[in-house]
Write a protein that holds these residues in place. Structure first.
Motif, PDB file in Angstrom:
ATOM      1  N   TYR A 418       8.919  -4.123 -12.175  1.00 29.48           N
ATOM      2  CA  TYR A 418       7.505  -4.093 -11.795  1.00 29.48           C
ATOM      3  C   TYR A 418       6.837  -2.801 -12.273  1.00 29.48           C
ATOM      4  O   TYR A 418       5.686  -2.809 -12.735  1.00 29.48           O
ATOM      5  CB  TYR A 418       7.367  -4.222 -10.282  1.00 29.48           C
ATOM      6  CG  TYR A 418       5.932  -4.341  -9.829  1.00 29.48           C
ATOM      7  CD1 TYR A 418       5.275  -5.567  -9.865  1.00 29.48           C
ATOM      8  CD2 TYR A 418       5.236  -3.219  -9.390  1.00 29.48           C
ATOM      9  CE1 TYR A 418       3.948  -5.672  -9.486  1.00 29.48           C
ATOM     10  CE2 TYR A 418       3.909  -3.315  -9.001  1.00 29.48           C
ATOM     11  CZ  TYR A 418       3.265  -4.550  -9.040  1.00 29.48           C
ATOM     12  OH  TYR A 418       1.951  -4.649  -8.667  1.00 29.48           O
ATOM     13  N   GLU A 419       7.550  -1.682 -12.152  1.00 31.01           N
ATOM     14  CA  GLU A 419       6.956  -0.390 -12.498  1.00 31.01           C
ATOM     15  C   GLU A 419       6.931  -0.140 -14.000  1.00 31.01           C
ATOM     16  O   GLU A 419       6.004   0.471 -14.526  1.00 31.01           O
ATOM     17  CB  GLU A 419       7.725   0.732 -11.797  1.00 31.01           C
ATOM     18  CG  GLU A 419       7.566   0.704 -10.276  1.00 31.01           C
ATOM     19  CD  GLU A 419       8.464   1.704  -9.574  1.00 31.01           C
ATOM     20  OE1 GLU A 419       9.346   2.282 -10.265  1.00 31.01           O
ATOM     21  OE2 GLU A 419       8.300   1.907  -8.353  1.00 31.01           O
ATOM     22  N   GLY A 421       7.718  -2.696 -16.442  1.00 26.49           N
ATOM     23  CA  GLY A 421       7.549  -3.900 -17.251  1.00 26.49           C
ATOM     24  C   GLY A 421       8.902  -4.480 -17.582  1.00 26.49           C
ATOM     25  O   GLY A 421       9.883  -3.754 -17.771  1.00 26.49           O
ATOM     26  N   PRO A 449      -0.700 -12.134 -11.155  1.00 27.59           N
ATOM     27  CA  PRO A 449      -0.587 -10.936 -12.008  1.00 27.59           C
ATOM     28  C   PRO A 449       0.656 -10.105 -11.691  1.00 27.59           C
ATOM     29  O   PRO A 449       1.262  -9.507 -12.580  1.00 27.59           O
ATOM     30  CB  PRO A 449      -1.880 -10.166 -11.692  1.00 27.59           C
ATOM     31  CG  PRO A 449      -2.829 -11.197 -11.193  1.00 27.59           C
ATOM     32  CD  PRO A 449      -1.992 -12.184 -10.448  1.00 27.59           C
ATOM     33  N   HIS A 450       1.058 -10.071 -10.417  1.00 28.12           N
ATOM     34  CA  HIS A 450       2.223  -9.290 -10.026  1.00 28.12           C
ATOM     35  C   HIS A 450       3.515  -9.988 -10.453  1.00 28.12           C
ATOM     36  O   HIS A 450       4.481  -9.333 -10.849  1.00 28.12           O
ATOM     37  CB  HIS A 450       2.205  -9.064  -8.516  1.00 28.12           C
ATOM     38  CG  HIS A 450       0.979  -8.334  -8.049  1.00 28.12           C
ATOM     39  ND1 HIS A 450       0.852  -6.964  -8.106  1.00 28.12           N
ATOM     40  CD2 HIS A 450      -0.189  -8.799  -7.553  1.00 28.12           C
ATOM     41  CE1 HIS A 450      -0.330  -6.607  -7.644  1.00 28.12           C
ATOM     42  NE2 HIS A 450      -0.984  -7.704  -7.303  1.00 28.12           N
ATOM     43  N   GLN A 452       3.700 -11.826 -13.108  1.00 27.48           N
ATOM     44  CA  GLN A 452       3.742 -11.625 -14.565  1.00 27.48           C
ATOM     45  C   GLN A 452       4.349 -10.274 -14.914  1.00 27.48           C
ATOM     46  O   GLN A 452       5.068 -10.143 -15.909  1.00 27.48           O
ATOM     47  CB  GLN A 452       2.335 -11.755 -15.141  1.00 27.48           C
ATOM     48  CG  GLN A 452       1.797 -13.183 -15.105  1.00 27.48           C
ATOM     49  CD  GLN A 452       0.316 -13.274 -15.420  1.00 27.48           C
ATOM     50  OE1 GLN A 452      -0.354 -12.247 -15.584  1.00 27.48           O
ATOM     51  NE2 GLN A 452      -0.206 -14.495 -15.492  1.00 27.48           N
ATOM     52  N   LYS A 453       4.090  -9.261 -14.078  1.00 25.07           N
ATOM     53  CA  LYS A 453       4.672  -7.943 -14.326  1.00 25.07           C
ATOM     54  C   LYS A 453       6.186  -7.956 -14.174  1.00 25.07           C
ATOM     55  O   LYS A 453       6.870  -7.091 -14.720  1.00 25.07           O
ATOM     56  CB  LYS A 453       4.060  -6.911 -13.378  1.00 25.07           C
ATOM     57  CG  LYS A 453       2.597  -6.602 -13.667  1.00 25.07           C
ATOM     58  CD  LYS A 453       2.049  -5.527 -12.746  1.00 25.07           C
ATOM     59  CE  LYS A 453       2.647  -4.175 -13.041  1.00 25.07           C
ATOM     60  NZ  LYS A 453       1.992  -3.090 -12.270  1.00 25.07           N
TER      61      LYS A 453
END
Length: 565
Positions: A418-419, A421, A449-450, A452-453
């Motif tokens: 998450y941080e 990618g 969106p989260h 997708q990360k």
């Protein structure tokens, strides 16, 4: 001149509104209760912006007389009580006469109604508690209420509302609560012209539960009726396999009115404490019938709490009903994620301990050079109950909770994705269809969106469905549909945050939990060694939820126990 002064009617209404109307769901509740008291059989609810812009409720009930219509927006005007004694013989959902006045004081209200045998109806337009228009209109028998721009004149209150998905969830839950108590009534909920909930008239409560929670659960539902003195209790409870992580799906009704009750919650906890795992709660629907004079329903402005005259009899009867409803299912072997058995599973035919080895090739590598294994400063002794890993280390004997340990590893991995990618998102050979509830669909759209990360690629497919195209590489061989279903349920049940960014920690923890191995997953020695090697790299001693994932029994502690010098 003295310092005391009489408050204006408009200010009094605003204060009253603060007691009764805290969010759009409270408006929906009050309007639906009025419709049910009017004996409506069909109720339609339409929303815009989760009720902040519009709440429209239409019913086919008995309607409001034209001469009464201007009075219903005044405080304490009611046809349901007239004497002090009436407060102890309440048979309706509404009775205090402040709901419509409170709603009218903080919105732009359009109210129209027609009663049987009248050729026309009447409508009024109210803004901030003041009637602006009155006129006769043609309309079907029943009542229509439009509440626009809620809290338009109290903007501070508006700022305290949550995101649309959260407010929509509260409205959805409000209708479910009333729908369970009134299974013969048709409820239809639409938001932005999408149908979120459609509950046709049901023949009985089990059929209504099936409409809301699914056929599979309804088929396994247990029920029981118990009675003592003038107290009658009807209990419907789903078995352990359908248990929840929160108490949200425990529904209590007193004389058909849904209530919140810490007291009744405690009765359930106490009854199940020696039967169910800690932290798991039942899907439970309880109806308590007793003489109106045996309760006080005027305890709280929203009428969501009651006071029992004889609470200990209620406690006794409810406890018996729950135990009798579950009956033999208390002793059935039911598999629950995260549950820890007291004994290994026994094959009833052979009498031998079962050892079903599952395929966890996607979790750990199967091929590991022996030299690499030998370098590890520990020796795996085996698994205890398919849940704990027993390991010999130089300091003594270590007991590791395999789910909590793997959850910690996955959480660190997911947080890094998450941080920083995802290193790469892997496309699935066959796309997976994810079908969700209307409220979960709204939530999923907001957290896309989260996701997708993290490496997920999801596309809308129909009204309440999504196609999963790609996933993070470490989840390729996992059941991603089930993982996402569980994550959405967790966020829906547990999230009460005001901003979406606050949901992210819960999202990452839930994803880590459901992507991890579980209690009862039998691992090979190589898989256990691989897990422990990864754990050794962490300088963390607990899972993301704060639980420790290992216990060390030192050599000295073991020697003292056996009285060795």
């Amino acid at each position: 001149m003295g310092r005391l002064k009489r408050l204006s009617p408009s200010l009094i209404n605003l204060i009253a509104a603060g007691e009764v109307i805290e969010r759009p769901a409270a408006v929906v509740k009050e309007l639906l209760e009025n419709a049910l008291d009017a004996q409506a059989q069909h109720i339609k609810i339409q929303l815009k912006k989760a009720g902040k812009a519009l709440i429209k409720v239409e019913d086919n009930g008995m309607g409001i007389l034209p001469e009464d219509l201007p009075l219903v927006i005044q405080r304490y005007t009611t046809s349901k009580i007239s004497e002090p004694e009436d407060l102890f013989h309440i048979h309706t959902l509404g009775f205090r006469g402040e709901a419509l006045a409170s709603i009218a004081g903080i919105s732009k209200l359009h109210l129209a109604s027609r009663v049987p045998n009248y050729p026309w109806g009447k409508e009024i337009l109210v803004i901030g508690g003041e009637i602006k228009e009155e006129r006769e209109i043609g309309m079907p028998i029943g009542t229509m209420v439009e509440v626009k721009d809620l809290f338009f004149n109290t903007p501070v209150r508006l700022k305290f509302l949550k995101k649309d998905a959260t407010e929509l969830g509260h409205i959805y839950e409000t209708i479910v609560r009333l729908g369970l108590a009134h299974s013969q009534v048709h409820f239809l909920l639409k938001s932005e012209n999408r149908i979120l909930l459609n509950l046709p008239p049901a023949n009985n409560l089990v059929e209504r539960i099936s409409q809301i929670f699914g056929l599979k659960l309804a088929q396994k539902l247990k029920q029981r009726e118990e009675e003592k003195n003038d107290i009658k209790i009807k209990c419907f409870i789903a078995p352990l396999e359908f248990s929840r992580p929160t108490t949200r799906d425990m529904y209590f009704y007193v004389n058909n009115r849904w209530i919140r009750s810490p007291f009744l919650n405690q009765v359930v906890y106490k009854t199940l404490e020696d039967i169910w795992p800690k932290g798991r709660y039942p899907l439970l629907v309880v109806f308590i019938q007793l003489p109106p004079e045996e309760i006080d329903v005027n305890v709280h402005p929203t009428k969501q709490e009651v006071r029992f005259k004889e609470p200990y009899i209620v406690q006794e009867v409810l406890g018996i009903a729950i135990k009798q409803a579950l009956g033999e299912s208390l002793f059935q072997e039911e598999t629950l994620e995260g549950d820890i058995p007291l004994y290994p599973s026994i094959n009833k035919d052979t009498g031998k301990i079962s050892s079903q080895v599952k395929d966890f090739s996607s979790v750990y590598p199967q091929k590991m050079p022996m030299a690499e294994v030998e370098e590890v400063p520990f020796r795996v002794l085996g698994q205890l109950w398919g849940t704990y890993i027993l390991c010999e280390v130089p300091e003594g004997l270590m007991l590791i909770d395999q789910h909590a340990a793997h959850e910690r590893l996955n959480y660190e991995k997911i947080k890094s994705l998450y941080e920083n990618g995802p290193s790469h998102s892997q496309e699935l050979l066959t796309s997976v269809l994810l079908e969700v509830s209307p409220v979960e669909a709204s939530l999923l759209e907001e957290i896309l969106p989260h996701l997708q990360k993290l490496g997920f690629v999801l596309e809308p497919f129909g009204e309440f469905s999504f196609v999963i195209r790609s996933v993070p590489s470490f989840l390729v061989q996992r059941d991603v549909r089930k993982i996402l279903e569980n994550v959405l349920k967790d966020l829906y049940l547990l999230s009460k945050t005001s901003t979406l960014s606050d949901i992210v920690p819960s999202l990452l923890k839930s994803m880590a939990c459901h992507a991890s191995i579980k209690a009862h997953d039998v691992l090979t020695e190589m898989e256990m060694v691989s897990l422990l090697k990864e754990l050794k790299k962490l300088n963390i001693l607990h899972c993301p939820h704060g639980r420790p994932f290992y216990k060390l029994f030192s050599k000295e502690e073991i020697a003292r126990f056996f009285h060795r010098s």
